[in-house]
Design an enzyme around this catalytic site. Structure first.
Site, PDB file in Angstrom:
ATOM      1  N   ASN A 121     -50.659   9.404  19.286  1.00 11.95           N
ATOM      2  CA  ASN A 121     -51.384   9.016  18.077  1.00 11.95           C
ATOM      3  C   ASN A 121     -52.867   9.184  18.378  1.00 11.95           C
ATOM      4  OD1 ASN A 121     -52.555   7.853  15.867  1.00 11.95           O
ATOM      5  ND2 ASN A 121     -51.756   5.779  16.214  1.00 11.95           N
ATOM      6  N   LYS A 169     -55.281   8.968  16.444  1.00 12.51           N
ATOM      7  CA  LYS A 169     -56.102   8.097  15.587  1.00 12.51           C
ATOM      8  C   LYS A 169     -57.287   8.897  15.017  1.00 12.51           C
ATOM      9  CE  LYS A 169     -54.417   4.140  18.138  1.00 12.51           C
ATOM     10  NZ  LYS A 169     -54.595   2.784  18.603  1.00 12.51           N
ATOM     11  N   HIS A 193     -48.775   1.385  10.957  1.00 10.59           N
ATOM     12  CA  HIS A 193     -49.547   1.038  12.160  1.00 10.59           C
ATOM     13  C   HIS A 193     -50.350  -0.228  11.875  1.00 10.59           C
ATOM     14  CE1 HIS A 193     -52.248   1.223  15.538  1.00 10.59           C
ATOM     15  NE2 HIS A 193     -51.421   2.104  16.083  1.00 10.59           N
ATOM     16  N   GLU A 224     -53.229  -0.959  12.610  1.00 13.36           N
ATOM     17  CA  GLU A 224     -54.600  -0.683  12.171  1.00 13.36           C
ATOM     18  C   GLU A 224     -54.645  -0.412  10.668  1.00 13.36           C
ATOM     19  OE1 GLU A 224     -55.317   2.375  15.079  1.00 13.36           O
ATOM     20  OE2 GLU A 224     -55.280   0.844  16.642  1.00 13.36           O
ATOM     21  N   GLU A 264     -45.297  -2.147  18.830  1.00 10.08           N
ATOM     22  CA  GLU A 264     -46.670  -2.122  19.328  1.00 10.08           C
ATOM     23  C   GLU A 264     -47.280  -3.520  19.201  1.00 10.08           C
ATOM     24  OE1 GLU A 264     -48.391   2.150  19.132  1.00 10.08           O
ATOM     25  OE2 GLU A 264     -48.844   1.163  17.265  1.00 10.08           O
ATOM     26  N   GLY A 275     -55.067  -0.744  22.757  1.00 11.18           N
ATOM     27  CA  GLY A 275     -56.451  -0.427  23.111  1.00 11.18           C
ATOM     28  C   GLY A 275     -57.127  -1.485  23.961  1.00 11.18           C
ATOM     29  N   SER A 282     -51.476   0.360  25.146  1.00 14.84           N
ATOM     30  CA  SER A 282     -52.009   0.595  26.493  1.00 14.84           C
ATOM     31  C   SER A 282     -50.950   1.190  27.433  1.00 14.84           C
ATOM     32  CB  SER A 282     -52.607  -0.688  27.077  1.00 14.84           C
ATOM     33  OG  SER A 282     -53.688  -1.131  26.267  1.00 14.84           O
TER      34      SER A 282
HETATM   35  P1  13P Z   1     -53.398   2.617  22.934  1.00 16.51           P
HETATM   36  O1  13P Z   1     -52.383   3.440  23.724  1.00 16.51           O
HETATM   37  O2  13P Z   1     -54.755   3.236  22.940  1.00 16.51           O
HETATM   38  O3  13P Z   1     -53.362   1.197  23.315  1.00 16.51           O
HETATM   39  O4  13P Z   1     -52.919   2.700  21.390  1.00 16.51           O
HETATM   40  C1  13P Z   1     -51.606   2.435  21.093  1.00 16.51           C
HETATM   41  C2  13P Z   1     -51.375   2.764  19.674  1.00 16.51           C
HETATM   42  O5  13P Z   1     -51.900   2.088  18.808  1.00 16.51           O
HETATM   43  C3  13P Z   1     -50.555   3.914  19.368  1.00 16.51           C
HETATM   44  O6  13P Z   1     -50.240   3.967  18.026  1.00 16.51           O
END
Ligand code: 13P
Length: 252
Positions: free
Chosen positions: A9, A11, A97, A99, A169, A175, A215
């Protein structure tokens, strides 16, 4: 249909030149990706069309979207049509997601429509779920995640649900560099699979890919992926570097 999936991803990262370079490097590393792992990359929406052209003769790597609307066409300025994604050859679509749930108020009923809209075009949803830190600490995290799954997914027909990838997740791990332990992740993955088995049946529960995100990196992927119900990962930061993404894909 393999259950081993590693999806990147990306992002809202990388300008176009950087994104093209990463794609080029991934393609050049083809031999380093195991053939029994479904490799997916989800770049920013403006890049999908050009990436689809580049990937036309690279069937070992699938394109995924990060978001989609639930209506195919019409007066919805700025939205991303599932029909248009399909017409570009997109095979997977991230839905729900955290976010997007947090920043764009996506709730369970919108998410279930988005999932349905992708399935209508045979695009496999990667449905995200996961709890905030305070939910984890308050110890109702299992019920919380089960409700996310149940509310958005359990009205799907069995043959629809079987197409799904579910990404667990935990928000406190995204992150942050703070990964869920393999035991913590396995607990939820097992719970999700068991709930699908009781709501549908064992066969469907075994078809659904359940992947971990938060992560996940080249150092911790092996332990996570060795768990019985962890079928791979949805990778954020570590998918932006060819070396770490390749290493994660080799962690089964
Ligand atoms: P990170 O691997 O940067 O923690 O992000 C995970 C994520 O949100 C994947 O969709």
């Amino acid at each position: 249909m393999t259950r081993k999936i590693v999806a990147g991803n990306w992002k809202m990262n990388l300008d176009y030149d950087e994104a093209k370079l990463l794609l080029k490097n991934l393609i050049a590393s083809k031999d380093q990706f195991p053939s029994d792992v479904e490799v997916v990359i989800c770049p920013s929406a403006p890049y999908i069309s050009a990436f689809a052209e580049v990937l036309r003769d690279q069937d070992w790597i699938s394109l995924g979207s990060q978001n989609n609307y639930f209506i195919d066409e019409g007066a919805f300025t700025g939205e991303i049509s599932p029909k248009q994604l399909k017409s570009l050859g997109v095979k997977f679509g991230i839905v729900g997601h955290s976010e997007r749930r947090d920043n764009f108020d996506e709730d369970y009923s919108m998410l279930s429509k988005k999932v349905k809209a992708l399935l209508k075009h045979n695009v496999r949803p990667i449905f995200c779920c996961g709890e905030q830190l305070q939910v984890r600490d308050s110890n109702v995290y299992k019920e919380f995640v089960m409700k996310q799954i149940q509310d958005s997914l359990f009205k799907l027909k069995p043959e629809e649900l079987a197409q799904l990838v579910i990404a667990y997740e935990p928000i406190w791990a995204i992150g942050t560099g703070k990964t869920a332990t393999a035991d913590q992740a396995q607990e939820i993955h097992h719970l999700i699979r068991s709930r699908i088995a009781s709501e549908y049946n064992d066969k469907i529960a075994n078809q659904v890919g359940i992947i971990y995100g938060g992560s996940c990196n080249a150092d911790n992927a092996k332990e996570l992926f060795s768990q019985k119900d962890i079928d791979g990962g949805l990778i954020g930061g570590a998918s932006l570097k060819t070396e770490s993404f390749t290493a994660i894909a080799n962690s089964f």
